[in-house]
Design an enzyme around this catalytic site. Structure first.
Site, PDB file in Angstrom:
ATOM      1  N   ARG A 228     -52.259  16.038  70.777  1.00  0.00           N
ATOM      2  CA  ARG A 228     -53.041  16.875  69.868  1.00  0.00           C
ATOM      3  C   ARG A 228     -53.265  16.132  68.559  1.00  0.00           C
ATOM      4  O   ARG A 228     -52.339  15.529  68.005  1.00  0.00           O
ATOM      5  CB  ARG A 228     -52.333  18.208  69.598  1.00  0.00           C
ATOM      6  CG  ARG A 228     -52.173  19.063  70.848  1.00  0.00           C
ATOM      7  CD  ARG A 228     -51.513  20.388  70.559  1.00  0.00           C
ATOM      8  NE  ARG A 228     -51.222  21.099  71.791  1.00  0.00           N
ATOM      9  CZ  ARG A 228     -50.535  22.233  71.877  1.00  0.00           C
ATOM     10  NH1 ARG A 228     -50.069  22.793  70.764  1.00  0.00           N
ATOM     11  NH2 ARG A 228     -50.310  22.806  73.034  1.00  0.00           N
TER      12      ARG A 228
ATOM     13  N   ARG B 183     -44.093  18.420  64.547  1.00  0.00           N
ATOM     14  CA  ARG B 183     -45.541  18.453  64.772  1.00  0.00           C
ATOM     15  C   ARG B 183     -46.019  17.024  65.019  1.00  0.00           C
ATOM     16  O   ARG B 183     -46.377  16.304  64.098  1.00  0.00           O
ATOM     17  CB  ARG B 183     -46.248  19.088  63.571  1.00  0.00           C
ATOM     18  CG  ARG B 183     -47.638  19.606  63.887  1.00  0.00           C
ATOM     19  CD  ARG B 183     -48.232  20.304  62.674  1.00  0.00           C
ATOM     20  NE  ARG B 183     -47.510  21.510  62.310  1.00  0.00           N
ATOM     21  CZ  ARG B 183     -47.740  22.709  62.846  1.00  0.00           C
ATOM     22  NH1 ARG B 183     -48.651  22.839  63.776  1.00  0.00           N
ATOM     23  NH2 ARG B 183     -47.041  23.759  62.453  1.00  0.00           N
TER      24      ARG B 183
ATOM     25  N   GLU C 185     -41.216  28.254  66.274  1.00  0.00           N
ATOM     26  CA  GLU C 185     -41.733  28.499  67.617  1.00  0.00           C
ATOM     27  C   GLU C 185     -41.310  27.382  68.573  1.00  0.00           C
ATOM     28  O   GLU C 185     -41.434  26.200  68.269  1.00  0.00           O
ATOM     29  CB  GLU C 185     -43.264  28.561  67.580  1.00  0.00           C
ATOM     30  CG  GLU C 185     -43.903  28.743  68.951  1.00  0.00           C
ATOM     31  CD  GLU C 185     -45.326  28.223  69.008  1.00  0.00           C
ATOM     32  OE1 GLU C 185     -45.727  27.744  70.087  1.00  0.00           O
ATOM     33  OE2 GLU C 185     -46.024  28.267  67.969  1.00  0.00           O
TER      34      GLU C 185
ATOM     35  N   SER D 155     -44.712  29.734  73.535  1.00  0.00           N
ATOM     36  CA  SER D 155     -45.760  30.729  73.310  1.00  0.00           C
ATOM     37  C   SER D 155     -46.277  31.141  74.678  1.00  0.00           C
ATOM     38  O   SER D 155     -46.754  30.301  75.444  1.00  0.00           O
ATOM     39  CB  SER D 155     -46.882  30.130  72.456  1.00  0.00           C
ATOM     40  OG  SER D 155     -47.767  31.116  72.005  1.00  0.00           O
TER      41      SER D 155
ATOM     42  N   ARG E 287     -39.110  20.155  70.800  1.00  0.00           N
ATOM     43  CA  ARG E 287     -38.518  21.160  69.916  1.00  0.00           C
ATOM     44  C   ARG E 287     -37.161  21.620  70.433  1.00  0.00           C
ATOM     45  O   ARG E 287     -36.292  22.005  69.647  1.00  0.00           O
ATOM     46  CB  ARG E 287     -39.483  22.321  69.727  1.00  0.00           C
ATOM     47  CG  ARG E 287     -40.728  21.908  68.951  1.00  0.00           C
ATOM     48  CD  ARG E 287     -41.517  23.069  68.400  1.00  0.00           C
ATOM     49  NE  ARG E 287     -42.584  22.582  67.522  1.00  0.00           N
ATOM     50  CZ  ARG E 287     -43.282  23.351  66.691  1.00  0.00           C
ATOM     51  NH1 ARG E 287     -43.026  24.647  66.625  1.00  0.00           N
ATOM     52  NH2 ARG E 287     -44.225  22.833  65.933  1.00  0.00           N
TER      53      ARG E 287
END
Length: 426
Positions: A262, A277, A349, A352, A391
């Site tokens: 990403r 991130r 998070e 999801s 994560r």
């Protein structure tokens, strides 16, 4: 993608849904585009009918020996034929316009989704486990990793750029252990079929799961026009594209561990330190394909499967339902699982889990045939992280850290670590 027929029948419902997402009302503009397409279609059909009728009359006139009438009719047919290409082009343009407009309209939230503007309006559903207590000030994962000499952001920046990391030794193995543990759990106990999909996909594949056209700027594109996947949701969900499945095979449940890519174009300045991130990260993705009647129950099951990962790792977390303003473009309802990170003193998070209804299925033309229905119906699709591996590594490091900077390996991971119980500096 939404059904234009539903929009015509429920314009106020669409506009309420869009406003709840922080978007402008669009029903009037969409219906106007559809009206234009319908009128051109009607005009074109009338023109074709007139041409066909005149062509038949030519034959009758010739059979009757009326050459003058036959010639006049032939001239009329020729004129009608000349008009057809322009009308057909106008129809293609009208169909493209309504298709492009619909492709940029987000999904309609389920009625029970809380209305809100951003993450501050999300609703906590439950907390599970307890926060660890330390007799010292806990450090963040990057402080631990760099002190161990096993996490290197500087060398990654030299060879690739920012938002990348090089893991070495026991931390590299710990990340691999986490992925293997998750896959074994989901395939061995939760009934998911492991898939190893391509990491590059075509335009129509990204369109099918709604990364395109709206989010092109968040993606990496290859020199030959393909896309690096931002999540395994993309290839896994598209495995049923342009198919009519037998209802007996549903639900389909698939799991994959892949690298994801990403650009994080909208995250400038956020989480610049550490692994939270990254442009490249590993994730175990869970995808389900179901019937409309079972999709909401499947979402609860999906969340439970992701939660089980954290339970077995002994990590404290909470589950929240996202409000309308914080949901993803293609989701009808989303549950986030947020793991506790003591180094940051906050929840972040880690999974999801979304139900998309038939939103993606319409874009992919993915349907199923049931015994009770004469016509094929669109499937419902769901996706969720089961969980984000990078994560999870962060969470394990911060929750299992020791005062001397070492990290205790959770019991669930020790079989994957060759029995290693503690990671310490050499």
């Amino acid at each position: 993608m939404l059904d234009i027929r539903w929009i015509r029948e429920n314009p106020e419902a669409l506009d309420r849904a869009l406003l709840s997402r922080g978007e402008a009302a669009q029903s009037a503009a969409l219906i106007a585009l559809d009206d234009r397409r319908r009128k051109i279609t009607s005009d074109l059909q009338l023109l074709q009918e007139q041409r066909n009728a005149a062509s038949k009359e030519v034959g009758k006139a010739k059979a009757a020996g009326d050459e003058a009438r036959a010639a006049a009719l032939m001239a009329e047919v020729a004129l009608l034929k000349e008009r057809l290409p322009a009308d057909e082009a106008a129809l293609r343009e009208a169909e493209t316009a309504i298709g492009d407009a619909l492709a940029r309209v987000p999904n309609v939230p389920l009625a029970e989704v809380p209305v809100g503007r951003d993450e501050s309006d999300n609703v906590e559903l439950r907390k599970v486990g307890t926060k660890p207590s330390f007799g010292f000030v806990p450090r963040q994962h990057f402080e631990l990793g760099e002190a161990l000499g096993l996490m290197d952001f500087d060398i990654a920046a030299k060879i690739t750029g920012t938002r990348f990391v090089v893991l070495r030794g026991a931390l590299a193995r710990l990340e691999r252990a986490l992925a293997q543990f998750m896959l074994d759990l989901h395939t061995g106990e939760h009934g998911y079929t492991e898939v190893n999909p391509p990491l590059m996909v075509r335009d129509e594949t990204m369109f099918g799961t709604a990364q395109l056209p709206k989010f092109a700027d968040d993606q990496f594109r290859t020199m030959d026009g393909r896309w690096l996947i931002p999540t395994a949701e993309v290839p896994l969900t598209n495995l049923v594209r342009e198919q009519i499945l037998d209802e007996a095979v549903l639900p389909l449940r698939m799991a994959a561990f892949t690298q994801c890519f990403r650009l994080e174009a909208g995250a400038a300045g956020r989480d610049t330190r550490g692994m939270l991130r990254q442009h490249q990260f590993g994730k175990v993705e869970l995808v389900s394909v179901t019937t409309p009647e079972t999709s909401q129950a499947e979402q609860e099951r999906l969340v439970g499967c992701a939660e089980e990962v954290l339970k077995r790792l002994g990590l404290h977390y909470r589950v929240v339902v996202l409000c309308t303003g914080d949901m993803g473009f293609g989701a009808a309802r989303t549950y986030d699982i947020e793991v506790w990170l003591p180094g940051q003193d906050t929840y972040r998070e880690i999974s999801s889990c979304s139900v998309c209804g038939d939103f993606q299925a319409r874009r992919m033309s993915a349907r199923y045939r049931s015994a009770e229905s004469k016509s094929p119906r669109y499937v419902h699709t769901l996706n969720g992280s089961g969980v984000a591996v990078g994560r999870a590594l962060i969470a394990v490091m911060e929750n299992y850290q020791n005062e001397d900077g070492s990290v205790t390996v959770p019991e669930a991971l020790r079989p994957y670590m060759g029995g290693v119980e503690r990671i310490a500096a050499a």
